[in-house]
Design a protein around this motif. Structure first.
Motif, PDB file in Angstrom:
ATOM      1  N   THR A 215       0.836  -1.198   0.000  1.00 41.47           N
ATOM      2  CA  THR A 215       0.000   0.000   0.000  1.00 41.47           C
ATOM      3  C   THR A 215       0.877   1.258   0.000  1.00 41.47           C
ATOM      4  OG1 THR A 215      -1.593  -1.220   1.359  1.00 41.47           O
ATOM      5  CG2 THR A 215      -1.880   1.184   1.199  1.00 41.47           C
ATOM      6  N   PRO A 216       0.634   2.230  -0.900  1.00 40.19           N
ATOM      7  CA  PRO A 216       1.440   3.452  -0.918  1.00 40.19           C
ATOM      8  C   PRO A 216       1.369   4.196   0.417  1.00 40.19           C
ATOM      9  CG  PRO A 216       0.135   3.289  -2.912  1.00 40.19           C
ATOM     10  CD  PRO A 216      -0.351   2.201  -1.991  1.00 40.19           C
ATOM     11  N   VAL A 217       2.532   4.639   0.907  1.00 42.85           N
ATOM     12  CA  VAL A 217       2.609   5.353   2.188  1.00 42.85           C
ATOM     13  C   VAL A 217       3.383   6.650   1.998  1.00 42.85           C
ATOM     14  CG1 VAL A 217       3.429   5.297   4.574  1.00 42.85           C
ATOM     15  CG2 VAL A 217       2.540   3.205   3.523  1.00 42.85           C
ATOM     16  N   LEU A 218       2.771   7.759   2.377  1.00 47.98           N
ATOM     17  CA  LEU A 218       3.442   9.055   2.402  1.00 47.98           C
ATOM     18  C   LEU A 218       3.620   9.454   3.855  1.00 47.98           C
ATOM     19  CD1 LEU A 218       2.854  12.145   0.208  1.00 47.98           C
ATOM     20  CD2 LEU A 218       2.990  12.410   2.683  1.00 47.98           C
ATOM     21  N   MET A 219       4.864   9.681   4.265  1.00 50.31           N
ATOM     22  CA  MET A 219       5.151   9.974   5.667  1.00 50.31           C
ATOM     23  C   MET A 219       5.250  11.475   5.922  1.00 50.31           C
ATOM     24  SD  MET A 219       7.525   6.916   7.119  1.00 50.31           S
ATOM     25  CE  MET A 219       6.729   7.174   8.718  1.00 50.31           C
ATOM     26  N   LEU A 220       4.783  11.867   7.117  1.00 51.45           N
ATOM     27  CA  LEU A 220       4.854  13.251   7.562  1.00 51.45           C
ATOM     28  C   LEU A 220       5.707  13.331   8.824  1.00 51.45           C
ATOM     29  CD1 LEU A 220       1.045  14.169   7.373  1.00 51.45           C
ATOM     30  CD2 LEU A 220       2.757  14.447   5.565  1.00 51.45           C
ATOM     31  N   THR A 221       6.477  14.400   8.964  1.00 50.85           N
ATOM     32  CA  THR A 221       7.258  14.583  10.190  1.00 50.85           C
ATOM     33  C   THR A 221       7.487  16.056  10.462  1.00 50.85           C
ATOM     34  OG1 THR A 221       9.340  14.072  11.308  1.00 50.85           O
ATOM     35  CG2 THR A 221       9.438  14.407   8.943  1.00 50.85           C
ATOM     36  N   ALA A 222       7.616  16.366  11.743  1.00 54.66           N
ATOM     37  CA  ALA A 222       7.934  17.737  12.128  1.00 54.66           C
ATOM     38  C   ALA A 222       9.441  17.944  12.174  1.00 54.66           C
ATOM     39  CB  ALA A 222       7.318  18.048  13.495  1.00 54.66           C
ATOM     40  N   ASN A 223      10.194  16.863  12.011  1.00 54.70           N
ATOM     41  CA  ASN A 223      11.652  16.936  12.093  1.00 54.70           C
ATOM     42  C   ASN A 223      12.273  17.076  10.708  1.00 54.70           C
ATOM     43  OD1 ASN A 223      11.433  16.401  14.904  1.00 54.70           O
ATOM     44  ND2 ASN A 223      11.304  14.213  14.465  1.00 54.70           N
ATOM     45  N   ASP A 224      12.914  18.207  10.464  1.00 55.83           N
ATOM     46  CA  ASP A 224      13.568  18.428   9.174  1.00 55.83           C
ATOM     47  C   ASP A 224      14.979  17.851   9.239  1.00 55.83           C
ATOM     48  OD1 ASP A 224      14.220  19.205   6.671  1.00 55.83           O
ATOM     49  OD2 ASP A 224      14.405  21.342   7.115  1.00 55.83           O
ATOM     50  N   MET A 225      15.044  16.525   9.353  1.00 53.23           N
ATOM     51  CA  MET A 225      16.334  15.857   9.478  1.00 53.23           C
ATOM     52  C   MET A 225      16.475  14.804   8.394  1.00 53.23           C
ATOM     53  SD  MET A 225      16.597  15.377  13.615  1.00 53.23           S
ATOM     54  CE  MET A 225      18.181  14.553  13.464  1.00 53.23           C
ATOM     55  N   GLU A 226      17.635  14.797   7.765  1.00 56.25           N
ATOM     56  CA  GLU A 226      17.878  13.878   6.657  1.00 56.25           C
ATOM     57  C   GLU A 226      17.733  12.429   7.092  1.00 56.25           C
ATOM     58  OE1 GLU A 226      21.916  12.963   4.684  1.00 56.25           O
ATOM     59  OE2 GLU A 226      21.057  14.584   3.473  1.00 56.25           O
TER      60      GLU A 226
ATOM     61  N   MET B 122       7.202  14.107   3.519  1.00 55.46           N
ATOM     62  CA  MET B 122       7.010  15.562   3.582  1.00 55.46           C
ATOM     63  C   MET B 122       7.259  16.045   5.001  1.00 55.46           C
ATOM     64  SD  MET B 122       3.759  16.328   1.073  1.00 55.46           S
ATOM     65  CE  MET B 122       4.104  18.109   1.108  1.00 55.46           C
ATOM     66  N   THR B 123       7.901  17.205   5.099  1.00 55.64           N
ATOM     67  CA  THR B 123       8.219  17.808   6.390  1.00 55.64           C
ATOM     68  C   THR B 123       7.217  18.912   6.705  1.00 55.64           C
ATOM     69  OG1 THR B 123      10.577  17.372   6.051  1.00 55.64           O
ATOM     70  CG2 THR B 123       9.991  19.003   7.723  1.00 55.64           C
ATOM     71  N   LYS B 124       6.692  18.914   7.936  1.00 57.47           N
ATOM     72  CA  LYS B 124       5.778  19.961   8.392  1.00 57.47           C
ATOM     73  C   LYS B 124       6.558  21.251   8.673  1.00 57.47           C
ATOM     74  CE  LYS B 124       3.056  16.506  10.935  1.00 57.47           C
ATOM     75  NZ  LYS B 124       2.579  16.106  12.284  1.00 57.47           N
ATOM     76  N   PRO B 125       5.964  22.402   8.427  1.00 52.02           N
ATOM     77  CA  PRO B 125       4.681  22.606   7.737  1.00 52.02           C
ATOM     78  C   PRO B 125       4.841  22.423   6.236  1.00 52.02           C
ATOM     79  CG  PRO B 125       5.671  24.724   8.249  1.00 52.02           C
ATOM     80  CD  PRO B 125       6.578  23.684   8.858  1.00 52.02           C
ATOM     81  N   PHE B 126       3.761  22.050   5.584  1.00 53.10           N
ATOM     82  CA  PHE B 126       3.842  21.807   4.148  1.00 53.10           C
ATOM     83  C   PHE B 126       2.608  22.401   3.468  1.00 53.10           C
ATOM     84  CE2 PHE B 126       2.164  18.068   6.345  1.00 53.10           C
ATOM     85  CZ  PHE B 126       0.896  17.995   5.804  1.00 53.10           C
ATOM     86  N   SER B 127       2.727  22.556   2.171  1.00 55.41           N
ATOM     87  CA  SER B 127       1.624  23.075   1.370  1.00 55.41           C
ATOM     88  C   SER B 127       0.631  21.957   1.087  1.00 55.41           C
ATOM     89  CB  SER B 127       2.160  23.648   0.046  1.00 55.41           C
ATOM     90  OG  SER B 127       1.130  23.768  -0.899  1.00 55.41           O
ATOM     91  N   LEU B 128      -0.638  22.211   1.370  1.00 57.36           N
ATOM     92  CA  LEU B 128      -1.662  21.214   1.088  1.00 57.36           C
ATOM     93  C   LEU B 128      -1.802  20.985  -0.416  1.00 57.36           C
ATOM     94  CD1 LEU B 128      -4.372  22.154   3.729  1.00 57.36           C
ATOM     95  CD2 LEU B 128      -2.877  20.160   3.741  1.00 57.36           C
ATOM     96  N   ALA B 129      -1.516  22.021  -1.201  1.00 56.50           N
ATOM     97  CA  ALA B 129      -1.564  21.865  -2.660  1.00 56.50           C
ATOM     98  C   ALA B 129      -0.475  20.905  -3.127  1.00 56.50           C
ATOM     99  CB  ALA B 129      -1.414  23.220  -3.338  1.00 56.50           C
ATOM    100  N   VAL B 130       0.722  21.022  -2.527  1.00 59.40           N
ATOM    101  CA  VAL B 130       1.811  20.103  -2.886  1.00 59.40           C
ATOM    102  C   VAL B 130       1.478  18.694  -2.420  1.00 59.40           C
ATOM    103  CG1 VAL B 130       4.236  19.534  -2.472  1.00 59.40           C
ATOM    104  CG2 VAL B 130       3.568  21.909  -2.867  1.00 59.40           C
ATOM    105  N   LEU B 131       0.904  18.572  -1.226  1.00 53.80           N
ATOM    106  CA  LEU B 131       0.494  17.264  -0.727  1.00 53.80           C
ATOM    107  C   LEU B 131      -0.505  16.621  -1.694  1.00 53.80           C
ATOM    108  CD1 LEU B 131       0.348  15.069   1.496  1.00 53.80           C
ATOM    109  CD2 LEU B 131      -1.488  16.405   2.546  1.00 53.80           C
ATOM    110  N   ARG B 132      -1.481  17.408  -2.158  1.00 55.32           N
ATOM    111  CA  ARG B 132      -2.473  16.894  -3.093  1.00 55.32           C
ATOM    112  C   ARG B 132      -1.812  16.383  -4.367  1.00 55.32           C
ATOM    113  NH1 ARG B 132      -4.866  21.356  -4.286  1.00 55.32           N
ATOM    114  NH2 ARG B 132      -6.126  21.403  -2.405  1.00 55.32           N
ATOM    115  N   ALA B 133      -0.838  17.135  -4.873  1.00 51.27           N
ATOM    116  CA  ALA B 133      -0.149  16.733  -6.100  1.00 51.27           C
ATOM    117  C   ALA B 133       0.636  15.447  -5.899  1.00 51.27           C
ATOM    118  CB  ALA B 133       0.783  17.855  -6.561  1.00 51.27           C
TER     119      ALA B 133
END
Length: 228
Positions: free
Chosen positions: A72-83, A98-109
């Motif tokens: 199943t495709p998984v897109l992960m979110l995190t508040a930590n901008d760490m490589e 994707m790192t928070k905060p993020f654009s909802l438009a980019v998330l949609r794409a």
């Protein structure tokens, strides 16, 4: 299309639903690992949006749990901008990050890209035990003899083949087969469809079984013969 959102920030979770909501898309929102696992077993989502930091564990744990069962495709979110967080997620099988905060438009794409990729990856043709099951060409044969399958029988068969070894609950199967927006479908219709499909695929004389009932849960597709 069912998208699971595993995020303990309710405002963010609701915002994602609003941003991604469109006709034909449904959402199930979870706030922790345990509730996410329960929902996954019951509803079999098509895509997962997964936060790393959850109240009862790490999103990485849930990712590993999912990957042990399906792709199943998984897109992960995190508040930590760490490589290293990104490397960890991708190495465990995440499809995007994707790192928070993020654009909802980019998330949609990005979600649309993942869903398109998943659709392209779906197998159209299956061959086993003398069967040729070609969903693209609508060719269904057993040892050279044509098998006549209704639209719902085709949908049901494809669901089983794409989820071999995985229990599919009756509620999931009803939702996936009857997608015309009907508010109520008699579950007896599912039993009838399953029995008809069994009759067309399985051979009692050979003791061949494919669709197995898991009592109290649903059904699972396993290729078995008597004595195995």
């Amino acid at each position: 299309m069912l998208i699971q959102i595993v995020e303990d920030d309710r405002a963010l979770s609701d915002g994602i639903v609003l941003a991604l909501g469109e006709q034909g898309t449904e959402f199930v929102q979870c706030t922790g690992v345990k509730s996410a696992e329960k929902v996954y077993r019951e509803q079999s989502p098509d895509l997962i949006i997964l936060d790393i930091n959850l109240p009862d564990g790490s999103g990485y744990d849930y990712l590993k749990w999912v990957r042990s069962r399906a792709d199943t495709p998984v897109l992960m979110l995190t508040a930590n901008d760490m490589e290293m967080d990104e490397v960890m997620g991708l190495s465990l099988g995440a499809d995007d990050y994707m790192t928070k905060p993020f654009s909802l438009a980019v998330l949609r794409a990005r979600i649309r890209v993942l869903l398109r990729r998943q659709q392209k990856a779906r197998p159209e043709r299956f061959e086993f035990d003398g069967f040729i099951l070609d969903f693209g060409g609508l060719i269904f044969e057993k040892r050279g003899q044509e098998i006549s399958l209704s639209k719902n029988e085709q949908r049901l068969l494809r669901l089983f083949l794409e989820n071999e070894g995985r229990v599919l609950t009756r509620s999931v199967l009803v939702d996936r087969l009857w997608t015309d927006g009907a508010e109520y479908v008699d579950e007896n219709a599912l039993s009838v469809t399953i029995n008809r499909l069994r009759g067309k695929l399985e051979d009692k004389r050979e003791g061949t079984t494919y669709i197995q009932t898991v009592y109290g849960q649903g059904y699972v597709w396993k290729r078995e013969r008597a004595g195995e």
